[in-house]
Motif scaffolding. Structure first.
Motif, PDB file in Angstrom:
ATOM      1  N   THR A   1       6.389 -44.728   5.623  1.00  0.00           N
ATOM      2  CA  THR A   1       6.368 -45.266   6.990  1.00  0.00           C
ATOM      3  C   THR A   1       7.303 -46.456   7.196  1.00  0.00           C
ATOM      4  OG1 THR A   1       4.435 -46.604   6.378  1.00  0.00           O
ATOM      5  CG2 THR A   1       4.014 -44.480   7.449  1.00  0.00           C
ATOM      6  N   HIS A   2       7.869 -46.982   6.110  1.00  0.00           N
ATOM      7  CA  HIS A   2       8.739 -48.147   6.213  1.00  0.00           C
ATOM      8  C   HIS A   2      10.000 -47.928   5.395  1.00  0.00           C
ATOM      9  CE1 HIS A   2       4.734 -49.707   7.240  1.00  0.00           C
ATOM     10  NE2 HIS A   2       5.362 -50.672   7.915  1.00  0.00           N
TER      11      HIS A   2
ATOM     12  N   ASN B   1       1.171 -58.045  -6.807  1.00  0.00           N
ATOM     13  CA  ASN B   1       2.513 -57.804  -6.262  1.00  0.00           C
ATOM     14  C   ASN B   1       3.096 -56.545  -6.886  1.00  0.00           C
ATOM     15  OD1 ASN B   1       2.332 -61.011  -6.265  1.00  0.00           O
ATOM     16  ND2 ASN B   1       3.746 -60.402  -4.658  1.00  0.00           N
ATOM     17  N   LEU B   2       3.816 -55.782  -6.080  1.00  0.00           N
ATOM     18  CA  LEU B   2       4.610 -54.666  -6.582  1.00  0.00           C
ATOM     19  C   LEU B   2       6.012 -54.832  -6.031  1.00  0.00           C
ATOM     20  CD1 LEU B   2       4.885 -51.953  -8.076  1.00  0.00           C
ATOM     21  CD2 LEU B   2       4.215 -50.818  -5.944  1.00  0.00           C
ATOM     22  N   THR B   3       6.977 -55.087  -6.939  1.00  0.00           N
ATOM     23  CA  THR B   3       8.369 -55.280  -6.528  1.00  0.00           C
ATOM     24  C   THR B   3       9.143 -54.009  -6.832  1.00  0.00           C
ATOM     25  OG1 THR B   3       8.201 -57.626  -7.044  1.00  0.00           O
ATOM     26  CG2 THR B   3      10.417 -56.720  -6.798  1.00  0.00           C
ATOM     27  N   PHE B   4       9.777 -53.433  -5.816  1.00  0.00           N
ATOM     28  CA  PHE B   4      10.527 -52.195  -5.966  1.00  0.00           C
ATOM     29  C   PHE B   4      11.863 -52.479  -6.658  1.00  0.00           C
ATOM     30  CE2 PHE B   4       7.263 -50.852  -3.299  1.00  0.00           C
ATOM     31  CZ  PHE B   4       7.318 -49.486  -3.069  1.00  0.00           C
ATOM     32  N   PRO B   5      12.427 -51.495  -7.357  1.00  0.00           N
ATOM     33  CA  PRO B   5      13.711 -51.709  -8.046  1.00  0.00           C
ATOM     34  C   PRO B   5      14.849 -51.909  -7.049  1.00  0.00           C
ATOM     35  CG  PRO B   5      13.064 -49.406  -8.154  1.00  0.00           C
ATOM     36  CD  PRO B   5      11.889 -50.146  -7.569  1.00  0.00           C
ATOM     37  N   ASP B   6      15.867 -52.606  -7.513  1.00  0.00           N
ATOM     38  CA  ASP B   6      17.051 -52.859  -6.687  1.00  0.00           C
ATOM     39  C   ASP B   6      17.795 -51.544  -6.470  1.00  0.00           C
ATOM     40  OD1 ASP B   6      19.319 -53.725  -5.443  1.00  0.00           O
ATOM     41  OD2 ASP B   6      19.827 -55.248  -6.943  1.00  0.00           O
ATOM     42  N   ALA B   7      17.922 -51.170  -5.198  1.00  0.00           N
ATOM     43  CA  ALA B   7      18.564 -49.890  -4.893  1.00  0.00           C
ATOM     44  C   ALA B   7      20.011 -49.844  -5.364  1.00  0.00           C
ATOM     45  CB  ALA B   7      18.492 -49.617  -3.393  1.00  0.00           C
ATOM     46  N   ALA B   8      20.662 -51.006  -5.461  1.00  0.00           N
ATOM     47  CA  ALA B   8      22.070 -51.055  -5.881  1.00  0.00           C
ATOM     48  C   ALA B   8      22.229 -51.059  -7.386  1.00  0.00           C
ATOM     49  CB  ALA B   8      22.736 -52.295  -5.275  1.00  0.00           C
ATOM     50  N   ASP B   9      21.132 -51.179  -8.136  1.00  0.00           N
ATOM     51  CA  ASP B   9      21.206 -51.239  -9.600  1.00  0.00           C
ATOM     52  C   ASP B   9      20.353 -50.128 -10.184  1.00  0.00           C
ATOM     53  OD1 ASP B   9      21.320 -51.828 -12.249  1.00  0.00           O
ATOM     54  OD2 ASP B   9      20.327 -53.783 -12.115  1.00  0.00           O
ATOM     55  N   PRO B  10      20.952 -49.046 -10.646  1.00  0.00           N
ATOM     56  CA  PRO B  10      20.176 -47.923 -11.166  1.00  0.00           C
ATOM     57  C   PRO B  10      19.398 -48.255 -12.430  1.00  0.00           C
ATOM     58  CG  PRO B  10      22.511 -47.604 -11.569  1.00  0.00           C
ATOM     59  CD  PRO B  10      22.401 -48.791 -10.688  1.00  0.00           C
TER      60      PRO B  10
ATOM     61  N   GLY C   1      -7.452 -59.667   0.457  1.00  0.00           N
ATOM     62  CA  GLY C   1      -7.352 -58.225   0.637  1.00  0.00           C
ATOM     63  C   GLY C   1      -6.339 -57.771   1.662  1.00  0.00           C
ATOM     64  N   THR C   2      -5.606 -58.680   2.302  1.00  0.00           N
ATOM     65  CA  THR C   2      -4.588 -58.293   3.281  1.00  0.00           C
ATOM     66  C   THR C   2      -3.368 -57.732   2.556  1.00  0.00           C
ATOM     67  OG1 THR C   2      -5.344 -60.010   4.795  1.00  0.00           O
ATOM     68  CG2 THR C   2      -3.126 -59.129   5.154  1.00  0.00           C
ATOM     69  N   ILE C   3      -2.842 -56.610   3.059  1.00  0.00           N
ATOM     70  CA  ILE C   3      -1.662 -55.985   2.476  1.00  0.00           C
ATOM     71  C   ILE C   3      -0.448 -56.373   3.312  1.00  0.00           C
ATOM     72  CG2 ILE C   3      -0.557 -53.826   1.794  1.00  0.00           C
ATOM     73  CD1 ILE C   3      -3.092 -54.496   0.218  1.00  0.00           C
ATOM     74  N   ILE C   4       0.550 -56.972   2.662  1.00  0.00           N
ATOM     75  CA  ILE C   4       1.770 -57.429   3.339  1.00  0.00           C
ATOM     76  C   ILE C   4       2.954 -56.694   2.719  1.00  0.00           C
ATOM     77  CG2 ILE C   4       3.198 -59.425   3.904  1.00  0.00           C
ATOM     78  CD1 ILE C   4       0.662 -61.149   3.343  1.00  0.00           C
ATOM     79  N   VAL C   5       3.798 -56.153   3.563  1.00  0.00           N
ATOM     80  CA  VAL C   5       4.986 -55.424   3.110  1.00  0.00           C
ATOM     81  C   VAL C   5       6.230 -56.194   3.527  1.00  0.00           C
ATOM     82  CG1 VAL C   5       6.323 -53.302   3.326  1.00  0.00           C
ATOM     83  CG2 VAL C   5       3.827 -53.207   3.225  1.00  0.00           C
ATOM     84  N   HIS C   6       7.080 -56.479   2.557  1.00  0.00           N
ATOM     85  CA  HIS C   6       8.375 -57.114   2.813  1.00  0.00           C
ATOM     86  C   HIS C   6       9.443 -56.033   2.682  1.00  0.00           C
ATOM     87  CE1 HIS C   6       6.339 -61.007   2.425  1.00  0.00           C
ATOM     88  NE2 HIS C   6       5.758 -60.522   1.336  1.00  0.00           N
ATOM     89  N   HIS C   7      10.184 -55.809   3.761  1.00  0.00           N
ATOM     90  CA  HIS C   7      11.161 -54.715   3.754  1.00  0.00           C
ATOM     91  C   HIS C   7      12.354 -55.098   4.622  1.00  0.00           C
ATOM     92  CE1 HIS C   7      10.249 -52.916   7.872  1.00  0.00           C
ATOM     93  NE2 HIS C   7       9.348 -53.885   7.742  1.00  0.00           N
ATOM     94  N   LEU C   8      13.365 -54.201   4.639  1.00  0.00           N
ATOM     95  CA  LEU C   8      14.541 -54.395   5.475  1.00  0.00           C
ATOM     96  C   LEU C   8      14.413 -53.535   6.717  1.00  0.00           C
ATOM     97  CD1 LEU C   8      17.408 -54.362   2.803  1.00  0.00           C
ATOM     98  CD2 LEU C   8      16.439 -56.346   3.978  1.00  0.00           C
ATOM     99  N   GLU C   9      14.570 -54.175   7.871  1.00  0.00           N
ATOM    100  CA  GLU C   9      14.491 -53.470   9.136  1.00  0.00           C
ATOM    101  C   GLU C   9      15.796 -53.709   9.894  1.00  0.00           C
ATOM    102  OE1 GLU C   9      11.669 -53.264  13.128  1.00  0.00           O
ATOM    103  OE2 GLU C   9      10.991 -54.331  11.345  1.00  0.00           O
ATOM    104  N   ASN C  10      16.559 -52.623  10.063  1.00  0.00           N
ATOM    105  CA  ASN C  10      17.889 -52.740  10.669  1.00  0.00           C
ATOM    106  C   ASN C  10      18.758 -53.736   9.915  1.00  0.00           C
ATOM    107  OD1 ASN C  10      17.138 -50.913  12.740  1.00  0.00           O
ATOM    108  ND2 ASN C  10      16.222 -52.607  13.922  1.00  0.00           N
TER     109      ASN C  10
END
Length: 736
Positions: free
Chosen positions: A58-59, A233-242, A71-80
């Motif tokens: 969804t994001h 916390n769950l940090t996603f991998p850097d999309a630019a670094d495989p 218990g609050t879930i916060i999502v940090h993402h790139l939007e536009n």
């Protein structure tokens, strides 16, 4: 020493600890607000993998998923292409709205943690926490002493309104303040590296990851092993670094995950120091225990109240100590007056004695008892005026007197007179002055006159002591002590009922109404102070400067002030009051008497009074609208002449304001006194008292002594006695 430490640390740190407390109370609201907007998910219902999959669907451009302790879930993402943060529903993964940290919360945290002063402010905040710990510990010890020991810690507090508020609030808030201060000190120590907090260094990844296409996150086996409740916390991998790994932080530890295979390639359990620090932080902030945060926040709000009431008590004590005019040097004085005072009132009596002696031609020095010198070269006589603090202890300025006394040998040639001040309602009435008297006798000092005591700062008793002193000195001393009279209010007599003429004990029940207030008095709240039955009405009769006190038989909610007055032969004030007729006006003031009131709760109350002593007991019954069990023992002379409040008592019985009445009269065939009726009801009384009943006694000293003797015998089989009940606040007297 304990009181001095408490007093000066409180005065010095009042502003700092108040700022820290108020800001802490504000911060305590945020965990509760976070918990209120969090969507609850039952444990075992959603895994971290499922949550991450729903959010990824969804994001776009998800960089991090954060779960707050509430218990609050916060999502940090790139939007536009721009960073954004949103709160999401953990069940659906849908956005619930943007997330933005409150600027007020950030500002308050900076104030609370560092006072906006960096490391210097952090040190100041730590000192404030240490001061709060010191004040709480010393306050608890002082309260225990004042109440007569830890067993009576929660007995009813006595003293002025500010003193009672200070003590009662402290007893309620102490546990929360101790917890807040101790956890704050630990966190401050961790900030400056004095105790470990973070444990091992964070995980880094020298390890190799596959570098291939990323597995859909909901299929990640490592994330499937963890329940959502464990996530931090769950940090996603850097999309630019495989070759970058996915980083997971949970309650139990941290790990690195290969996003291609879904395997955990490195894991580290949370070190013990970090667990301890996290637990301490949770206790201090309420993050994860929102209800505890609210409790600590409410207790923190008591700190400004402590500061205000403590300052009032301190200032009242200073103001109560008068400036002694013409105070000679101790080395050249022929008369020494030493004063032991806690609240300052004893200094007023000392000033009166000082002036009378100086007017009689003596050179007088007055000072605190702790300043007792090894010798006084020109002294011919010494007076010791000693108040008692708490459970028979020395007042603040007499703590070292007894130790100093032991060092003086041989005893001086001049004689000494001891005058004790206290309140007979306390089980160890004037105990410190008795200890002083015993120590003087043990060390061989001579007494000018026998030691005496003054009850409740009574000017009349002080004047009588002055007469005995005059006889010993061979010169007349007039000890006309005039304590400052409070602002009076005009009262108009609206009715009177007369009793006792037939038994030569004329008694009147006088009911007064406060005069109508002007508009200005109403605007500024003047003219009608609040009062309770058992408080005292002070009246200064014409031709005298000393007020006489009468116990009130009404409370402010009744809308009138009522007293019972017996006319004494030659009595200046009682004669003045008996001559009043409806419509006449007097000037009077209210003196609170908080020690003579029913205790809290619903326990039964045994009311014992004789003659006019029934007045405040009648007011207590009148105010008993909740039908608390109350049992009245009343003693008079003849039911046809001086059965005070007879009709009202019958009405109160019908209304259940009064549970039972035991009346007895002395001048009738087979007559008896109230203490005789108590003995007749021994079994009933013993059952009531062992069941928690409180006793209130009002009347003359002889009656009160007879009542105490009777109750001592009645309670002996139950291993109880009135002295023990007094220490618990369950036996109170208003004796005259």
């Amino acid at each position: 020493m304990l009181r001095q430490l408490h007093k000066f640390s409180g005065l010095l740190a009042a502003l700092l600890v108040s700022v820290l407390a108020v800001s802490g109370a504000m911060l305590s609201l945020y965990p509760a607000m976070d918990r209120a907007r969090a969507i609850s998910v039952a444990e075992g219902q959603v895994t971290i993998a499922e949550l991450a999959g729903r959010i990824a669907a969804t994001h776009q451009g998800v960089e991090e998923i954060e779960r707050t302790p509430s218990g609050t879930i916060i999502v940090h993402h790139l939007e536009n292409g721009r960073p954004a943060s949103v709160v999401v529903d953990p069940v659906t993964g849908q956005s619930l709205g943007p997330y933005e940290r409150s600027s007020l919360e950030r500002w308050t945290k900076n104030l609370h943690r560092s006072l906006f002063l960096g490391d210097g402010g952090r040190i100041a905040a730590a000192l404030g926490a240490a001061a709060m710990l010191l004040l709480t510990v010393t306050g608890l010890q002082m309260t225990a002493r004042r109440m007569g020991g830890w067993r009576h810690f929660f007995a009813r507090a006595r003293g002025s309104r500010s003193q009672r508020l200070h003590v009662e609030t402290g007893r309620l808030a102490a546990a929360g303040l101790l917890l807040s201060a101790l956890t704050a000190l630990y966190m401050s120590a961790a900030t400056f590296g004095l105790v470990p907090s973070k444990g091992a260094p964070p995980l880094e990844a020298p390890i190799e990851v596959s570098g291939g296409p990323h597995l859909p996150v909901e299929q990640n086996q490592a994330l499937q092993r963890f329940d959502l409740s464990e996530l931090r916390n769950l940090t996603f991998p850097d999309a630019a670094d495989p070759k970058s790994a996915m980083e997971l932080k949970t309650i139990g530890g941290a790990g690195l995950i290969d996003p291609t295979t879904g395997e955990m390639v490195a894991w580290q359990d949370q070190p013990l120091p970090q667990r301890i620090y996290g637990f301490i932080r949770m206790l201090h902030t309420g993050q994860g225990l929102w209800w505890l945060g609210l409790i600590l926040g409410m207790t923190a709000l008591s700190v400004p109240l402590f500061s205000a009431t403590g300052a009032i008590v301190w200032w009242s004590g200073r103001r109560g100590r008068p400036q002694i005019a013409a105070n000679a040097a101790a080395a050249s004085a022929d008369t020494i007056i030493l004063v032991g005072s806690e609240g300052g009132s004893t200094w007023g009596f000392a000033a009166t004695l000082h002036k009378a002696l100086a007017d009689a031609g003596h050179t007088v020095h007055t000072g605190p008892m702790d300043k007792l010198a090894q010798s006084y070269p020109t002294c011919r006589r010494m007076f010791i005026l000693a108040a008692t603090y708490g459970n028979g202890e020395a007042p603040a300025n007499a703590r070292s007197f007894l130790q100093r006394l032991e060092t003086i040998a041989p005893p001086p040639a001049y004689p000494v007179a001891v005058l004790g001040f206290g309140d007979r309602q306390f089980p160890k009435f004037s105990q410190f002055s008795r200890d002083v008297e015993a120590a003087l006798a043990r060390n061989g000092w001579r007494f000018l006159i026998p030691a005496e005591t003054i009850n409740r700062q009574c000017p009349q008793e002080f004047a009588r002591w002055g007469q005995a002193l005059s006889a010993a000195l061979g010169k007349t001393l007039v000890l006309d002590h005039r304590p400052a009279t409070p602002r009076t209010l005009p009262l108009t007599l609206v009715s009177r009922r007369d009793y006792g003429a037939e038994v030569q004990a004329p008694t009147a029940v006088l009911r007064f109404a406060p005069a109508k207030r002007s508009l200005l008095e109403r605007l500024f709240g003047r003219g009608r102070p609040s009062f309770n039955a058992g408080d005292l009405l002070g009246i200064v009769p014409p031709g005298s400067a000393l007020p006489r006190y009468y116990s009130l038989a009404s409370s402010s909610r009744d809308g009138f002030l009522e007293i019972c007055v017996r006319k004494h032969p030659g009595g200046l004030c009682s004669g003045y009051l008996h001559d009043l007729r409806p419509g006449d006006t007097i000037a009077a003031f209210i003196k609170p008497n908080p020690a003579f009131r029913p205790g809290r709760g619903k326990a039964p109350v045994i009311l014992i009074g004789a003659g006019t002593g029934v007045g405040p007991l009648a007011g207590t019954i009148r105010a008993n609208s909740d039908a608390r069990p109350m049992h009245l023992y009343f003693g008079g002379r003849d039911p046809r002449s001086d059965f005070l409040y007879k009709h009202e008592i019958e009405k109160w019985l019908d209304e259940s304001r009064l549970t039972s009445l035991r009346a007895t009269f002395s001048r009738v065939p087979g007559g008896s006194y109230v203490q005789d009726r108590l003995r007749e009801d021994a079994g009933r009384l013993r059952a009531l008292i062992t069941g928690g009943a409180q006793i209130m006694v009002c009347g003359g000293r002889e009656m009160a002594a007879g009542v105490m003797a009777a109750l001592t015998d009645i309670l002996a089989p139950a291993n109880l006695d009135p002295i023990a009940l007094k220490a618990q606040g369950r036996y109170v007297e208003d004796v005259y």
